[in-house]
Write a protein that holds these residues in place. Structure first.
Motif, PDB file in Angstrom:
ATOM      1  N   ASN A 138      43.733 110.350  31.507  1.00 18.23           N
ATOM      2  CA  ASN A 138      44.028 111.473  32.376  1.00 18.23           C
ATOM      3  C   ASN A 138      45.529 111.743  32.423  1.00 18.23           C
ATOM      4  OD1 ASN A 138      41.385 112.020  33.165  1.00 18.23           O
ATOM      5  ND2 ASN A 138      41.456 110.441  34.765  1.00 18.23           N
ATOM      6  N   ARG A 167      45.425 118.145  34.691  1.00 18.55           N
ATOM      7  CA  ARG A 167      44.399 117.211  35.170  1.00 18.55           C
ATOM      8  C   ARG A 167      43.065 117.940  35.383  1.00 18.55           C
ATOM      9  NH1 ARG A 167      43.921 112.255  37.948  1.00 18.55           N
ATOM     10  NH2 ARG A 167      45.883 111.695  36.913  1.00 18.55           N
ATOM     11  N   ALA A 205      41.403 118.485  32.106  1.00 19.14           N
ATOM     12  CA  ALA A 205      40.769 117.264  31.604  1.00 19.14           C
ATOM     13  C   ALA A 205      39.467 116.969  32.340  1.00 19.14           C
ATOM     14  CB  ALA A 205      41.735 116.093  31.740  1.00 19.14           C
ATOM     15  N   ASP A 206      39.435 117.198  33.652  1.00 25.18           N
ATOM     16  CA  ASP A 206      38.208 116.961  34.419  1.00 25.18           C
ATOM     17  C   ASP A 206      37.086 117.900  33.981  1.00 25.18           C
ATOM     18  OD1 ASP A 206      39.500 114.998  35.846  1.00 25.18           O
ATOM     19  OD2 ASP A 206      40.013 116.316  37.528  1.00 25.18           O
TER      20      ASP A 206
END
Length: 407
Positions: free
Chosen positions: A2, A181, A184-185
């Motif tokens: 992450n 972030r 990426a999630d």
């Protein structure tokens, strides 16, 4: 792995996903303005509440009847407006943001005192993130000093709809890290390819925002076609219909209906009433006629926007944009050596408090030419990407970049 986040942003598990807790915003002198908004909202809403309770006989003696109930309902919008002003003040005074990524949607929640504001964005609708810098302005100029000078705004573009706000009011570095972030999630939850992130910067010449970043994927439900040709591309922008008027068509029709109703009421009014209100019939007729002409002008402009179409031809040699409308045909033609930049920027036009973007062609002579404010942001960025690559604008001298292949 992450992407890292600033230590000020806390991460904790949510009910169905991951939650990001941001601290209260550092708004600096804006807190004094927030206190004023809270006080003004309390007075405004308090007066509306006193009005409602008074006509219902709660704080003033009397027996309420049907008319009292109607008057009480009249005060409800003013009470809601007062509460909205108070909430805005609390968000500016002590507001903070929480973002939660769940299985099917992205939740952005604002908290300010007793007030909450939640925005739900389906993950399947998000096409890209847009990061805007220099978001705080005074007199249309970006703030260059203090805690508000480095504020970033993150929004999610959802196809043909308006961009959805995700987070605002925090340092740009925080917002940029949070965008990475969240991306990426979403990739982890959906298994889809990473979403592109467009960065909107400030044009030093105009002080307005300009967007950078390539977009090769065609927008959903677009009617624009781009096809390959020898050494370049050909793009066709068909008439956009009512969508291209940005609400002008509906406003013009409402305007004309209202003017017609007023004119009809005046025409059928008793002759004695006309003389009592105004001894001259010509003055009201001229005023109503003038407002009618304004409506006809708006309707004509809306129809022109509905029927406007264009074709574009871009190659390493030249860029040609041919526009056709009710008022004739315009041709824009520049050789590749006369082009300095092709990008998307602020047109300076605001409709319903939303600034409209346009395709901008900047020449080596310093002049800027704007086109297609009737297209969506996705369509503008997609078109600008292919025009840049077809003409080679922005490449290093001697570099030969193969234009992107179109499906």
């Amino acid at each position: 792995m992450n992407p890292p986040l600033p230590p000020e942003i806390r991460v904790e598990p949510g009910r169905q996903g991951i939650r990001y807790l941001l601290p209260p915003r550092e708004t600096g002198p804006l807190k004094f303005v927030a206190v004023f908004f809270i006080g003004f909202g309390c007075l405004f809403g308090g007066f509306a509440l006193f009005w409602i309770l008074g006509v219902l006989g709660v704080v003033l003696p009397g027996t309420p009847g049907p008319a009292n109930v109607a008057f009480a309902l009249f005060g409800l919008p003013f009470l809601a407006a007062g509460l909205g002003i108070v909430g805005l003040g609390f968000f500016a005074l002590c507001g903070r943001c929480e973002i939660e990524v769940q299985a099917g949607e992205l939740l952005a929640r604002e908290r300010g005192g007793p007030f909450r504001w939640t925005r739900r964005i389906p993950l399947k609708d998000i096409r890209r993130f847009t990061l805007a810098a220099d978001a705080v302005r005074v007199n249309d100029q970006p703030v260059k000093s203090g805690p508000m000078s480095d504020v970033g705004v993150l929004s999610a573009e959802v196809g043909a709809g308006k961009p959805r706000l995700v987070v605002l009011g925090y340092p740009r570095a925080w917002v940029e890290a949070l965008a990475a972030r969240l991306n990426a999630d979403i990739v982890e939850l959906t298994g889809a390819a990473p979403l592109p992130t467009t960065v909107t910067q400030l044009d030093p010449a105009t002080g307005r925002g300009i967007a950078s970043g390539d977009r090769f994927d065609p927008p959903a439900k677009t009617s624009i076609t781009i096809s390959q040709m020898a050494g370049g591309i050909v793009a066709v922008v068909p008439p956009q219909g009512a969508r291209g008027t940005r609400g002008l068509l509906a406003f013009a029709l409402i305007w004309l209906v209202f003017v017609s109703l007023v004119g009809t009421v005046f025409a059928i009014a008793p002759e004695s009433t006309k003389r009592r209100r105004n001894q001259s019939k010509a003055i009201p007729a001229v005023v109503i006629g003038a407002f009618g002409l304004i409506g006809v002008g708006m309707l004509t402009a809306a129809v022109n926007q509905m029927r406007r179409k264009a074709s574009l031809r871009a190659s390493r040699d030249e860029l040609i944009i041919l526009q056709q409308s009710l008022f004739g045909t315009k041709t824009f033609k520049r050789s590749s050596g006369q082009l300095a930049a092709i990008r998307v920027g602020d047109s300076g036009i605001v409709v319903n408090n939303v600034p409209l973007e346009e395709l901008q062609v900047h020449g080596t002579d310093g002049k800027k030419h704007g086109f297609f404010t009737n297209l969506t942001n996705d369509e503008l960025h997609w078109l600008a990407t292919h025009l840049r690559h077809a003409t080679g604008v922005g490449e290093a001298p001697g570099e030969s970049f193969e234009p992107p292949k179109l499906a």
